[in-house]
Design a protein around this motif. Structure first.
Motif, PDB file in Angstrom:
ATOM      1  N   HIS A  34      51.086 -61.617 -40.395  1.00 20.47           N
ATOM      2  CA  HIS A  34      51.650 -62.889 -39.959  1.00 20.47           C
ATOM      3  C   HIS A  34      53.154 -62.808 -40.197  1.00 20.47           C
ATOM      4  O   HIS A  34      53.601 -62.567 -41.326  1.00 20.47           O
ATOM      5  N   LYS A  36      56.939 -64.521 -39.795  1.00 15.81           N
ATOM      6  CA  LYS A  36      57.631 -65.811 -39.656  1.00 15.81           C
ATOM      7  C   LYS A  36      58.697 -65.730 -38.560  1.00 15.81           C
ATOM      8  O   LYS A  36      59.259 -64.669 -38.303  1.00 15.81           O
ATOM      9  N   LYS A  37      58.931 -66.857 -37.917  1.00 21.23           N
ATOM     10  CA  LYS A  37      59.968 -66.957 -36.901  1.00 21.23           C
ATOM     11  C   LYS A  37      61.291 -66.428 -37.459  1.00 21.23           C
ATOM     12  O   LYS A  37      61.644 -66.712 -38.599  1.00 21.23           O
ATOM     13  N   GLU A  39      61.953 -63.471 -38.386  1.00 18.81           N
ATOM     14  CA  GLU A  39      61.786 -62.295 -39.252  1.00 18.81           C
ATOM     15  C   GLU A  39      61.892 -61.017 -38.423  1.00 18.81           C
ATOM     16  O   GLU A  39      61.351 -60.918 -37.322  1.00 18.81           O
ATOM     17  N   GLU A 102      58.941 -66.556 -32.632  1.00 19.12           N
ATOM     18  CA  GLU A 102      58.061 -67.653 -33.038  1.00 19.12           C
ATOM     19  C   GLU A 102      57.263 -67.151 -34.235  1.00 19.12           C
ATOM     20  O   GLU A 102      57.253 -65.948 -34.506  1.00 19.12           O
ATOM     21  N   ASN A 103      56.597 -68.045 -34.943  1.00 19.37           N
ATOM     22  CA  ASN A 103      55.627 -67.569 -35.926  1.00 19.37           C
ATOM     23  C   ASN A 103      54.598 -66.752 -35.153  1.00 19.37           C
ATOM     24  O   ASN A 103      54.030 -67.237 -34.166  1.00 19.37           O
ATOM     25  N   THR A 105      51.427 -63.659 -34.971  1.00 20.53           N
ATOM     26  CA  THR A 105      50.349 -62.879 -35.581  1.00 20.53           C
ATOM     27  C   THR A 105      50.200 -61.595 -34.775  1.00 20.53           C
ATOM     28  O   THR A 105      50.083 -61.642 -33.545  1.00 20.53           O
TER      29      THR A 105
END
Length: 194
Positions: A34, A36-37, A39, A102-103, A105
């Motif tokens: 996962h 993060k936005k 990252e 975006e966040n 996955t």
């Protein structure tokens, strides 16, 4: 979580047939991540340690040019993948950055996992070949577009390749992807929307 892995199975089945037994064996090798936005998961100069299959979210592949400007090379949306393939295969420093817009996955496949898939799946070698071909086509299409298409052609191709991208990505990244200025992008959009 199971739905996330179902997505990666569907993506693999886009390339090859995989039965339930093979799937159970290879699923255990995958790593879910996962991000993060904003990252950055790969930086220039590091070795790219994965092929990142996007389950949910959006990744941007970019580089820094000689003027220290960020140039967006590609967007990876759901059901596609991102990597610096040369760095990944040769274990050499990456030329590109990969960043979450975006966040996001992803399912990460490491080099070691890819080698195991080659050995343990009936069509593992075919999977690797088809992923490599897709990456080649992506690079080839991008280079050809710069030399043969107008900015309007590239804009229209982008909208076809990435539906709804304009609502998910900041305009300056889209301009960078098209290799035009944000002002030129605004003019293009006005002309198209008339």
């Amino acid at each position: 979580m199971n739905n996330d892995f179902a997505t990666i199975r569907d993506l693999i089945m886009h390339y090859i047939e995989i039965d339930d037994l093979e799937w159970e064996g290879c699923k255990a090798m995958f790593t879910m991540q996962h991000i993060k936005k904003k990252e950055i998961i790969v930086s220039k100069g590091e070795v790219c340690r994965g092929i990142y299959f996007v389950v949910k979210g959006l990744l941007r592949i970019y580089f820094i040019d000689h003027n220290d400007d960020e140039k967006t090379f590609h967007f990876s949306l759901e059901n596609t993948f991102a990597t610096d393939y040369q760095s990944f295969l040769k274990a050499i420093p990456a030329d590109f950055y990969i960043q979450a817009l975006e966040n996001t996955t992803v399912v990460q496949i490491t080099y070691e996992t890819l080698q195991l898939l080659y050995c343990n799946l009936r069509q593992g070698e075919k999977l690797g070949r088809l992923i490599a071909e897709d990456y080649f086509f992506l690079m080839n299409d991008k280079i050809r577009a710069f030399y043969t298409q107008t900015p309007l052609d590239r804009y229209n191709s982008m909208n076809t390749a990435f539906p709804k991208i304009r609502t998910r990505v900041p305009q300056h990244y889209i301009a960078s992807y098209l290799n035009i200025s944000p002002v030129h992008l605004s003019r293009l959009k006005r002309g198209v929307e008339k």
